[in-house]
Scaffold this motif. Sequence first.
Motif, mmCIF file in Angstrom:
data_model
loop_
_atom_site.group_PDB
_atom_site.id
_atom_site.type_symbol
_atom_site.label_atom_id
_atom_site.label_comp_id
_atom_site.label_asym_id
_atom_site.label_seq_id
_atom_site.Cartn_x
_atom_site.Cartn_y
_atom_site.Cartn_z
ATOM 1 N N LEU A 1 0.856 -0.990 0.173
ATOM 2 C CA LEU A 1 0.099 -0.076 0.076
ATOM 3 C C LEU A 1 0.922 1.335 0.263
ATOM 4 O O LEU A 1 0.583 2.165 -0.824
ATOM 5 N N PRO A 2 1.788 1.327 0.883
ATOM 6 C CA PRO A 2 2.669 2.615 0.823
ATOM 7 C C PRO A 2 3.403 2.851 -0.472
ATOM 8 O O PRO A 2 4.135 4.088 -0.788
ATOM 9 N N LEU A 3 3.535 1.525 -1.000
ATOM 10 C CA LEU A 3 4.409 1.884 -2.392
ATOM 11 C C LEU A 3 3.694 1.886 -3.693
ATOM 12 O O LEU A 3 4.406 1.721 -4.797
ATOM 13 N N LEU A 4 2.389 2.113 -3.743
ATOM 14 C CA LEU A 4 1.750 2.196 -4.835
ATOM 15 C C LEU A 4 2.229 3.096 -5.857
ATOM 16 O O LEU A 4 2.267 2.865 -7.041
ATOM 17 N N SER A 5 2.553 4.484 -5.518
ATOM 18 C CA SER A 5 3.178 5.137 -6.398
ATOM 19 C C SER A 5 4.274 4.769 -7.212
ATOM 20 O O SER A 5 4.432 4.992 -8.565
ATOM 21 N N GLU A 6 5.238 4.198 -6.508
ATOM 22 C CA GLU A 6 6.544 3.762 -7.095
ATOM 23 C C GLU A 6 5.940 2.731 -8.036
ATOM 24 O O GLU A 6 6.794 2.274 -9.030
ATOM 25 N N TYR A 7 5.119 1.708 -7.738
ATOM 26 C CA TYR A 7 4.662 0.442 -8.198
ATOM 27 C C TYR A 7 4.290 0.820 -9.623
ATOM 28 O O TYR A 7 4.377 0.352 -10.474
ATOM 29 N N PHE B 1 14.742 3.520 -8.545
ATOM 30 C CA PHE B 1 15.792 3.407 -7.386
ATOM 31 C C PHE B 1 15.242 2.369 -6.382
ATOM 32 O O PHE B 1 16.052 1.509 -6.064
ATOM 33 N N TYR B 2 13.965 2.355 -6.256
ATOM 34 C CA TYR B 2 13.438 1.448 -5.271
ATOM 35 C C TYR B 2 13.275 -0.045 -5.847
ATOM 36 O O TYR B 2 13.629 -1.085 -5.291
ATOM 37 N N LEU B 3 13.266 -0.233 -7.215
ATOM 38 C CA LEU B 3 13.172 -1.361 -7.982
ATOM 39 C C LEU B 3 14.602 -1.960 -7.750
ATOM 40 O O LEU B 3 14.582 -3.177 -7.699
ATOM 41 N N THR C 1 10.176 -9.009 -6.091
ATOM 42 C CA THR C 1 11.257 -8.681 -5.220
ATOM 43 C C THR C 1 11.079 -8.132 -3.900
ATOM 44 O O THR C 1 12.023 -7.672 -3.161
ATOM 45 N N LEU C 2 9.802 -7.749 -3.766
ATOM 46 C CA LEU C 2 9.312 -7.002 -2.493
ATOM 47 C C LEU C 2 9.567 -7.949 -1.420
ATOM 48 O O LEU C 2 9.076 -9.196 -1.228
ATOM 49 N N SER C 3 10.328 -7.776 -0.401
ATOM 50 C CA SER C 3 10.541 -8.536 0.631
ATOM 51 C C SER C 3 10.317 -7.719 2.072
ATOM 52 O O SER C 3 10.270 -6.336 2.041
ATOM 53 N N ASP C 4 10.453 -8.190 3.265
ATOM 54 C CA ASP C 4 10.516 -7.466 4.569
ATOM 55 C C ASP C 4 11.571 -6.382 4.508
ATOM 56 O O ASP C 4 11.156 -5.330 4.851
ATOM 57 N N GLU C 5 12.799 -6.888 4.363
ATOM 58 C CA GLU C 5 13.735 -5.956 4.382
ATOM 59 C C GLU C 5 13.619 -4.783 3.258
ATOM 60 O O GLU C 5 13.997 -3.607 3.446
#
Length: 227
Positions: free
Chosen positions: A85-91, A126-128, A103-107
């Motif tokens: 949810l907090p990463l929707l804009s980057e997604y 960058f986040y990808l 590639t999304l994980s807890d860390e």
Amino acid sequence: MKKAFKHALPFTIPVVLGYMLLGVTYGIMISQMGFDRWLAPFISLTVYAGSMQFVLLPLLQTDISVLAIVFLTVSVNIRMIFYGLPLLSEYKNSRSKFLFILTLSDETFALDTTIKAPADVDRSDFYLSIGIINYIVWAIASYIGAVIGDAISFNTYGLDFVLTALFLVLTVEQYQATTNHKPLMMGFAIAIIALLIFGPNNFMIPALLLIVMSLLITKEKMEVTND
């Protein structure tokens, strides 16, 4: 994208170090349980579910159905819904939505929500890049561990605590990166209450739901400007 990888790499070092040790441990476990070494990177690249990968190994030696494994995996990793949810804009702006999700994980989530992308680098790239780096390191480390496990006898008892230690380090980093600690305190309080009510085996999902609901209700009061 190359520029994004270059800028993202230094920020991934704490996670990479943890993934290297934990991934090698995972690979050794696969080897010593009698599985072929190729299974280590294969599971890491396709499942990539952290603790669930460790849980999966003994299940593969039982007669449990594939459907039951799928259900258990979804139950253990349902928290990823809340992470997204907090990463929707980057997604939405990512050049590869599939890789961003895979590639999304807890860390990786902890890094994505703590680190600000450099001004001269595309945020989504960058986040990808952070997710891809962590993903590749985990898969490579697990294969190295499987190769090592074929060659030596190694007691892996206790090494899975590396994952817990890594979570603690990332929590401290997030605490230091923000001046608003109310959501963290609320999360701790709700988690403890859920643990007492539902027990250690069933508290995760109720705790996550209660935390999300509480944050939505108190959103305006919680928001502060971080200098």
